[in-house]
Structures are given as C-alpha cells and as structure tokens.
Design a protein around this motif. Structure first.
Motif, PDB file in Angstrom:
ATOM      1  N   GLU A   1       0.805  -1.225   0.000  1.00 51.00           N
ATOM      2  CA  GLU A   1       0.000   0.000   0.000  1.00 51.00           C
ATOM      3  C   GLU A   1       0.836   1.273   0.000  1.00 51.00           C
ATOM      4  OE1 GLU A   1      -3.579   0.629  -0.020  1.00 51.00           O
ATOM      5  OE2 GLU A   1      -3.146  -1.247  -1.017  1.00 51.00           O
ATOM      6  N   LEU A   2       2.058   1.215   0.547  1.00 46.09           N
ATOM      7  CA  LEU A   2       2.926   2.400   0.643  1.00 46.09           C
ATOM      8  C   LEU A   2       2.188   3.552   1.321  1.00 46.09           C
ATOM      9  CD1 LEU A   2       4.626   2.364  -2.899  1.00 46.09           C
ATOM     10  CD2 LEU A   2       5.375   1.214  -0.805  1.00 46.09           C
ATOM     11  N   SER A   3       1.492   3.228   2.410  1.00 44.22           N
ATOM     12  CA  SER A   3       0.673   4.240   3.082  1.00 44.22           C
ATOM     13  C   SER A   3       1.525   5.379   3.617  1.00 44.22           C
ATOM     14  CB  SER A   3      -0.133   3.601   4.216  1.00 44.22           C
ATOM     15  OG  SER A   3       0.724   2.900   5.099  1.00 44.22           O
ATOM     16  N   GLY A   4       2.810   5.094   3.892  1.00 40.52           N
ATOM     17  CA  GLY A   4       3.679   6.167   4.366  1.00 40.52           C
ATOM     18  C   GLY A   4       3.849   7.276   3.347  1.00 40.52           C
ATOM     19  N   LEU A   5       3.838   6.926   2.059  1.00 41.61           N
ATOM     20  CA  LEU A   5       3.938   7.959   1.030  1.00 41.61           C
ATOM     21  C   LEU A   5       2.687   8.821   0.993  1.00 41.61           C
ATOM     22  CD1 LEU A   5       5.587   6.041  -1.966  1.00 41.61           C
ATOM     23  CD2 LEU A   5       6.677   7.523  -0.282  1.00 41.61           C
ATOM     24  N   VAL A   6       1.549   8.214   1.323  1.00 45.42           N
ATOM     25  CA  VAL A   6       0.299   8.977   1.370  1.00 45.42           C
ATOM     26  C   VAL A   6       0.301   9.900   2.581  1.00 45.42           C
ATOM     27  CG1 VAL A   6      -2.211   8.816   1.544  1.00 45.42           C
ATOM     28  CG2 VAL A   6      -0.951   7.140   0.178  1.00 45.42           C
TER      29      VAL A   6
ATOM     30  N   ALA B   1       1.027  11.601  -1.226  1.00 45.59           N
ATOM     31  CA  ALA B   1       0.753  10.843  -2.449  1.00 45.59           C
ATOM     32  C   ALA B   1      -0.745  10.640  -2.638  1.00 45.59           C
ATOM     33  CB  ALA B   1       1.450   9.488  -2.396  1.00 45.59           C
ATOM     34  N   HIS B   2      -1.140  10.625  -3.881  1.00 39.38           N
ATOM     35  CA  HIS B   2      -2.507  10.239  -4.243  1.00 39.38           C
ATOM     36  C   HIS B   2      -2.468   8.748  -4.568  1.00 39.38           C
ATOM     37  CE1 HIS B   2      -6.433  10.271  -6.133  1.00 39.38           C
ATOM     38  NE2 HIS B   2      -5.898   9.723  -7.215  1.00 39.38           N
ATOM     39  N   CYS B   3      -3.279   7.959  -3.879  1.00 37.61           N
ATOM     40  CA  CYS B   3      -3.220   6.500  -4.012  1.00 37.61           C
ATOM     41  C   CYS B   3      -4.306   5.996  -4.951  1.00 37.61           C
ATOM     42  CB  CYS B   3      -3.365   5.839  -2.648  1.00 37.61           C
ATOM     43  SG  CYS B   3      -3.236   4.037  -2.728  1.00 37.61           S
TER      44      CYS B   3
END
Length: 997
Positions: A405-410, A415-417
């Motif tokens: 998910e790379l939620s840390g980038l969000v 970030a737009h996921c």
C-alpha cells in the motif's frame, strides 16, 4: 449541483455560486473533491490538514468537519453524495458536475483531435480554460494545498501552451501576441510560452519586441538558476535575428517540444484495454506523487506505462523509468542503484554519478530542479526505496507501482493513491475479444470468470488459445474448469488462484522442450537474457534456443523487451522457479546456474583479452576456453549490453552458493569498470566479489577483490580507503604466494601515491614492483611499470629517464592490440616532448593517442591529449587555435569528472588566454585551477597552477600577489621533489623580485 475547484472553492446551485464558510470545512471538501468517486481515508484527511504535526484531537476534528460538509450538502438537497465507510469517506460526483473533471476530459478530447482538426482542438481548449475563475483552490488552507495547486496550475499552463501552438499553426499570431503576453510575463520560466509569444510577435512584424522577450527570459534564467535557455529557445532567437523566412511559413515551426527530450519508458502494452476510470484519475490527479497499488498480475505496470505514454507531451523535459525489482528473485534495487539509472537517463555521464546515496540524491534533485519530468518508479517494495527518487520540483510527477500500500507515502509525502482491483466484466470481455475473434460470447464470459478478471491471467489464456489447435476456446475453458486451482504455489486468494491456474494450463500446452527452457530460465538473476544465455542453460545450439524463446514469447510466458533481449514477469519467474524445483530438483537448478556462470565467465575473460590484456587477472586454466571476440568494439558491446545482468548475477552468485564464480567474474570486470566508470555498479561488484572470496576463505580471491576495491576507491578520490584496500590486497597476495599480484599491488599503490603528491615514495614502490616483475618474468607487468615510471619521472623533471621508460613500455605494447596502454603511453610521450620543446613530435604522439582514446570512449584521455595539443599551439604562437582546442578540452574534462584533469585543463586554458592578451578572462580561470588542484590534494597540479596564476598576476601588474603565488609554488614543488617545476617557480620569483626592486 456543481462543484467548482478552479478558482475559489464553491458549490453552484441553480446557477448561483455558494461559498463554503468555515476554513476546515472548505479544506475537507476540497480534499474529497480532488479524489472524487474514490475512498479517502481518515489518515489521508488528517495529513491533508496538518501534515506531519497533527493535534491529538485530529480525528475528532475531521469527523466534525465531515459532518459540516454533509450538512452543507443536505442544505442544498444532496446529502446522499457523501458516503462513510469504516476507513474513510467518499464523495460521489457525476463527471459533468465537477469543473476539474470537465476540464481534464475536455483537454483530453482536444488532444485526440488536434492532428486532424486543429480548429476544433483549439475551440475545446478555449472552452476548458474558461472554466478557470482564478488560482485553483483559492481560500483553501491545508498541508496538501500547495502541491495540489501546483499540479492543477501545471495542467492549466500546459493547456495554454498547447492552445498557443495550435493558433500559431492556423496563422492566428495576432491572437497569440495579445493573449499570451501577460501569461508569459507571469511565468518567465515557461520557455514554450515565451517561444510562442516571440514567434507571434515576429510574425506580427514586431521583431525587436520578440528579441526583447527572449532576452528577458535569458536574463531571468541566468539570474535565478544559473542556466541558459533550452537549445530550442536559442535556435528560435538566432532565427529571428537573421530574419529566417522559414519562421513566417504557417505551420512550419513548432514552439513546444513534441514529446519528451528523454523517453526511457519501456514499450507500451499492446492491446491495452479497460481502466478508463483509472486513466481519468491519473489525468485529473493534482498530486505530484501518485501510487498505483494492487496484487501481482493485476496490471499496475501496464496501467502506469500506458498512461505515461499518453502523457509524454505534458513533460517536455523527459520521462524517466526505473524498475526497483521489489518482488522478484532479483535482489531489490537500492536507492543509489536506482538513482544511478535515473541520473544516467538525465544525461549524467557514468563516471560523474556518485556512489554514495546522499551525494547521488543531491545531484538528482539539482538536475530535476525547475524541470517538468515524469518519473515512473516500478515495483517498489517500500517507502524507503522510493523517497530518495522523488524530485524536489512541484512541476514534475512521480508515478509509483507496488504490491504494497505504501501508506507512508500517502501520509507523509502527500501521495494520491490509486488502488487496482480486477477488471470489471465488460473490460475483461473487451480484452479477450480483441485476441479471440472466433470465440463465442459465452466462451469469453466463462473464460473471463475462470480467470477471475485478472489481466495477466486473461492475456496468458488468450495467447494460449490463439496459438493452440482450437481457437474458439472451448477446449481451453473445459480444461480450466478441471484444474486444481488451489494446489499450485499454495495460494489462497481468488486473484492469485486464477493466475496460477492460467499459468498451469498454458504451461501444459507447451512442448516438453519449451517447458524445460521455461523452467531453466528462472535461474537468470538479471533483468533480461538473450538466446546465448538460454542456449548455455539448456545445452542447445543458439538458433534452437532462440526458436524456443520465440515460442515462449508467442504464449506470453516471456516477453521480448528489446530486439533479442527477453524477460519474465516476476510472477512467471517465480512460477518457473517453483516448477524447476518440483520437476527437476535442486541438483538440476545448481547445474543450470553453473552452466550460466561458466557462460558469463568465458565471455568476460574473452572481453578482457580483447580490451585490457595487460591487466593482472586471477590465475586460471583458460586453454580450453576457445571463445574470442572478433574485435574490440564487439567485446565492448557485449559488456555494455550484459552489464546489468552481469552485476545482478555476480551479486546472486556471491550470496547463493557460487562464490568462486562471483569473485572470478568481479575480477574480470575490473578493467571494464576502469574504462567505463559506472561507480555504483563497480562498487556492488567489487564488494560482492570480496564477500564471496571471504566466505570461501580464498586468499587469491580476496587479494583480487581488495585490489578491485582499491582501484574503485582511488578513481572515486577516496585515497585513504584505497590505501587500506591496497594493504589488505598485499596481505592476501603474500598469503597466497601470488607474486604477480604482489608486484601489481605495489605498482598500483605507487600510482596512488603519485596522485597524492608523494613522488619519491611512489617512485621507490614502482621500482620495487618493476624489479619483482623482472624477477618473475611477467612482461605485461613490466610494461605497465615502465609506463607509470615514465610519467612519474617526467613530472620529477628527469626527462631522460622518463623517455627511456616510456619508450620501453611502448615497445612492449606496440602491435599487440592493447589500446588502453598504447593510448596512455602516446599521450605521455607527447607531453614529455612538449616539455622538451620538441613540438612536432609532441603533436604526432598526441594525435595518435587521441584516436585511441576516442575508440575507447575515454573522455579523460581525450581531454588530456586535446590539452597538450592546445599547449603545442601556444608554443607556436597560434593562440586562436589554442583557445578553440581548450574549449574542447574543458568540455571533455568536465564529462570525465576527473578533477585533476579538470585542474590541468583550466591551467592550460589560462595559459592560452594570457598568451592571447585576455588577462581579465585568464585570472579567474587560473584561480579556479589552483582551487581545484588543492581540493583534490594534487601537489604537482597545484604547483603548476600557482605558477600560471603568478604569470597572469604579473602581466596584470599585481606583482606582490604574483610573488606570493610563485613562492607557494616553489615551496610545494621543492618539498615534493618536482625539480623542473621548482626551477620554473624559482626563476619566476627572481624575475618578479627584480621588478619590485
């Protein structure tokens, strides 16, 4: 009800705009609208409002703000638009009810019709631009706003540029001149806007105004960024200056860049289908960072590449691509390895790419600053892999794909996921129908269902049917119904089950020989492979292996990524590896890995024979290795093509049970990396070789590995590390009784000491190395020793000894096909002849040397030879020719990233300028030469640069400063033993002090 984002945030009801009163409510509504029709998690909303410092009550404040949004919608009769789920909120908006969605879809329509109907395209863009009522998201406050506004502004300006281009094509230059002037003034960095305005003014007969616009932009770019305008801008300016009639022909001149200046994207997916809503999301997303996540085989890379190919016109400065290998058998790429790829794509020469992550990040972000780039980062494993690759430019976009998910980038990076699931039934049917026109709708529906609507499974199934005996799909579907869809790979989810079942059935349709090739290819550690590698794995002739690869390509089990180069989807590679273990066993896998390693080793050794036979390599019985390359270019081309695979394989062999192949291959690559500086890869290979040799406890291998690392550290300027590595190499060479290596290590360490300004110690070490090579009868080692001693004695002022050593070395190598050594020797002899005043000989030597350096693509050697030629021209009084040569030498030196060479070229440039009477220009260049030589701690170069600085200062009448510089030069040169330079400084001091008296 309509929502307005392109200006102040507002809701339009019955033609009336209604503002949203409370700031937090506005921010939450804006964030929901930017992700209209998609779930926005509570965590994303918290980050949108407060960034990395949310208050303890953040979640409750979000709930309050969402309630206020819901109440506002209820008051306007639309409360059902906002939906709540366990993890967040979703605002459903019809496409026609959002000015942002209308804008992006209208611009896309214009793009599609522009070539056939430019007037209609211009009309559509004008209609889209009318939707803007001012800066986007006006009066909205939150940590997400700046990046979102910048992204929307980028879309607006791109549309303005495209409209101007279309109007100029249609001859509407008066409109462009009027409409574009205020926009170009507000955005002077947008070179396309300024070019369009300048061309329009020129066509309106306002040539002086056109040139003034271009000059103003040039001054702005130099003042703000220290850079000149793009080549297209400079070319337009020159064309206007000379009144080029070509500019007046309507439709003949383009002011925008048609596609990116750099496009490193892999090929677009053939027959891409579906994902229309996701493509729209990518078109409309305002964020500079977008993540595409989902399970394996779901189509993340296909979507990213397809959208990137569609969007190239938005990113005129380039489209970059890097695969981080986060989920395959290959070791995931480190940030510095990925940065090395991206910097290379941006045009940074390999030898200038830092091997340390922090420096590489700094260089990458400085190169990306102010540019409009699209960076596609594929197969990321985690956030730490991605963050160093993010440009610091709000006008660029980074598109990341990952199974995680790379939620840390969000949360941290805004970030737009975009989360991908399976295709919907209609999209799956569309994909299948294109490939299987003979199949009935019923079969297609059933096939799509059995494949669980997973894109990879659908494509493989379609390929299997299309290449099978029955192309209506009935037999294949019947077989798919009976497959044990849970047994393979131990998967449990429906998506993975469908993929595994499809793999299994498609594999079963292959001939046994093709199946075996598929299984064996799983041992290849690199990103791709060719027929030669496949042949070595299977023990087959090359043409037979190529036919098997082509068959696998037809079945979509491998893909041909470039002519003659094939690769796996990572899931297929894992599937093939599973089958290899299950069908053939561990012994077969080990045998295949050994066969591949032998293939690589034989080719690397053959390339070493062709390109750098004089370099010491590990002892081996090569008598039964008949492989030879036809010529040096063929050997270099093979190494260049196979570099990524060799690096990955060496690392894999070191860590997965083939240590001797790892350290032998690493040793064989040492000369290649010395010629073609790829520092990140060189360090990876050298360290892998050392790990492997240490694991096996082999003194020969450890000596070679430490020598490899010492050469790497020395070329990178890490002299202390290089000294320690040479010491370790010497210890292991002695323990192994490897006297050839002892001699080589002494000579190489002497070369390092020479660069450090320790010439007397260096000469003693080199003489000891020569004596040992004579004792053991190693002629190539003696040739290297004589060449290095010749260069050193030349610097020490002992020209007779220098000439003797250089000539003996050249006699050894002449006619033996060792261009690397011959080029160095010819250049050294040329410089020695220059010092002795033998100008014709000097010119003859360096011209021969330059040709060899050029063949080897050795920019450092080319810079040195060009610099010597320039100094010959100075001695002859041909100052204009000397200055022209020095411009070339400086450019080559800068490409080489060798700061010693750069310092010596700057010193020679100052000499040429002084000789030509250009004293004001010479002074800062001579000063910089001194500074650069001092930075690299090169005593010889610093002393020579100080003498040139003193000469320039003396000519300018700055006698006291000149005396000071000359005395510093004398102190350095005499202390180190550089007699000729010390005598030159002493004579200059005498002249200057006499002038003062």
């Amino acid at each position: 009800m309509k929502f307005r984002l392109l200006g102040s945030l507002a809701i339009e009801v019955d033609g009336q705009l209604r503002a949203v009163a409370r700031p937090r409510t506005r921010a939450v509504l804006a964030r929901l609208l930017l992700s209209a029709n998609r779930l926005v998690t509570t965590e994303s909303l918290v980050d949108a409002l407060w960034g990395q410092a949310p208050p303890a009550t953040a979640r409750s404040q979000i709930q309050t703000a969402v309630s206020a949004v819901r109440q506002a919608l209820r008051d306007m009769g639309c409360e059902n638009l906002l939906k709540t789920s366990f993890s967040g909120y979703q605002l459903d908006v019809a496409p026609a009810d959002s000015d942002l969605i209308v804008f992006t879809t209208t611009i896309e329509q214009a793009r599609r019709v522009a070539e056939e109907d430019p007037a209609e395209a211009a009309h559509l863009i004008k209609q889209a631009l009318l939707l803007w009522r001012g800066p986007a998201l006006s009066e909205v406050v939150g940590s997400f706003v700046d990046s979102a506004r910048a992204g929307l502004q980028e879309q607006y300006l791109t549309a303005v540029e495209r409209l101007a281009e279309l109007q100029l094509r249609m001859g509407r230059h008066e409109e462009v001149a009027v409409e574009l002037a205020p926009v170009a003034k507000e955005h002077p960095r947008r070179e396309s806007l300024v070019r369009s305005l300048a061309l329009a003014l020129h066509r309106c007969g306002r040539r002086a105004d056109a040139l003034a616009v271009l000059q103003a932009q040039r001054e702005h770019l130099v003042e703000e960024f220290g850079t000149d305008p793009a080549p297209a801008t400079c070319e337009l300016e020159q064309s206007i200056q000379r009144a080029d009639p070509h500019l007046d022909r309507i439709g003949s001149v383009s002011t925008t860049v048609s596609g990116p200046g750099i496009n490193s994207l892999p090929t677009d997916v053939a027959g891409f289908s579906g994902r229309r809503s996701h493509l729209t999301d990518l078109d409309t997303a305002a964020a500079a960072l977008v993540t595409i996540t989902g399970s394996g085989g779901i189509g993340k890379t296909a979507l990213a590449l397809h959208w990137a190919h569609r969007a190239v016109d938005r990113y005129p400065d380039g489209v970059l691509y890097v695969d981080l290998h986060g989920f395959g058998r290959q070791q995931p790429s480190s940030p510095v390895q990925a940065l090395s790829r991206l910097l290379y794509q941006l045009g940074v020469p390999p030898e200038q790419i830092p091997s340390q992550e922090g420096f590489a990040v700094d260089l990458y972000r400085s190169r990306a600053a102010g540019k409009r780039l699209l960076v596609v980062v594929d197969n990321a494993r985690d956030c730490d892999q991605v963050r160093p690759l993010l440009p610091n430019s709000l006008t660029s976009r980074t598109l990341v794909t990952s199974r995680h998910e790379l939620s840390g980038l969000v949360a941290r990076d805004g970030a737009h996921c975009l989360r991908l699931s399976v295709l919907n039934p209609a999209e799956a049917l569309e994909l299948l129908a294109r490939s299987l026109p003979q199949a009935s709708p019923a079969v297609l529906h059933e096939l799509a269902r059995l494949c669980a609507y997973v894109p990879l499974a659908l494509r493989i199934a379609a390929a299997a049917i299309a290449t099978g005996t029955s192309q209506d799909g009935v037999e294949y579907v019947a077989g798919l119904r009976t497959v044990d869809r849970l047994s393979l790979l131990g998967v449990e989810g429906d998506d993975d089950t469908a993929v595994a079942a499809t793999f299994d059935l498609s594999y079963a349709m292959l001939e046994p020989a093709v199946q075996r090739m598929f299984r064996l290819l799983s041992v290849v550690a690199g990103p791709d492979f060719c027929a030669q590698e496949a042949a070595s794995l299977a023990g087959l002739p090359g043409p037979h292996a190529l036919r098997l690869l082509k068959t696998l390509t037809h079945h979509h089990m491998v893909e041909e990524r470039a002519p003659g180069r094939f690769g796996f989807h990572d899931l297929l590679r894992l599937y093939a590896a599973h089958l290899l273990e299950a069908t053939d066993g561990g012994d077969a896998r080990k045998a295949a890995e050994t066969a591949l390693a032998q293939h690589y080793l034989h080719h690397v050794v053959a390339a070493a024979h062709a390109l750098y036979p004089q370099l010491l390599r590990l002892p081996a019985d090569e008598a039964d290795w008949p492989l030879r390359f036809a010529d040096r270019p063929e050997a270099m081309e093979w190494l260049n093509t196979q570099r990524a695979s060799l690096v990955a394989s060496i690392v894999a062999f070191a860590d997965q049970g083939h240590p001797e192949f790892a350290w032998r291959l690493a040793d064989g690559m040492r000369g290649y990396f010395f010629l073609r500086m790829f520092p990140v890869e060189w360090q990876s290979v050298a360290e892998a070789g050392l790990r492997a040799a240490q694991a096996q406890g082999d003194h020969h291998g450890q000596a070679a590995a430490h020598l490899n690392l010492a050469d790497f550290y020395g070329r990178q300027g890490f002299h202390d590390l290089a000294d320690r590595a040479f010491g370790s190499a010497a210890e292991h060479a002695q323990a192994a009784g490897w006297r050839e290596a002892e001699a080589t290590i002494m000579g190489s360490q002497g070369g390092l000491w020479r660069l450090q300004g320790r010439p007397s110690e260096a000469a003693q070490l080199m003489e000891r190395s020569l004596a040992l090579n004579v004792e053991i009868g190693r002629l190539d080692g003696q040739g290297v020793n004589h060449g290095n001693l010749g260069a050193l004695y030349g610097e020490l002022g002992d020209y007779a000894k220098a000439q003797e050593h250089l000539q003996r070395s050249l006699a050894h190598y002449s006619g033996k096909g060792v261009p690397m050594a011959e080029a160095f020797l010819l250049t050294s002899l040329g410089e020695l002849a220059l010092w002795r005043g033998e100008l014709s000989s000097a010119e003859e030597y360096v011209r021969q040397g330059f040709a060899m350096h050029e063949e080897l693509a050795d920019t450092c050697g080319q810079a040195v030879t060009t610099r010597v030629l320039a100094e010959v021209q100075v001695k002859r009084g041909n100052f204009a020719a000397a200055l022209e040569l020095m411009e070339s030498a400086i450019a080559l030196a800068n490409d080489s990233d060798d700061r010693w060479v750069q310092a010596s070229c700057l010193q020679a440039q100052a000499l040429a300028l002084r000789s030509n009477g250009s004293l004001a220009e010479a002074l800062p260049i001579a000063t910089r030469a001194v500074e650069l030589a001092r930075e690299v701690k090169h005593v010889y170069a610093e002393a020579r640069a100080l003498i040139e600085l003193a000469e320039v200062q003396s000519a300018l009448g700055e006698t006291e400063q000149a005396v000071s510089a000359a005395r510093r030069a004398h102190l350095l040169a005499s202390g180190a033993g550089y007699t000729a330079v010390a005598d030159q400084a002493s004579g200059l001091i005498g002249f200057l002090t006499g002038a003062l008296a």
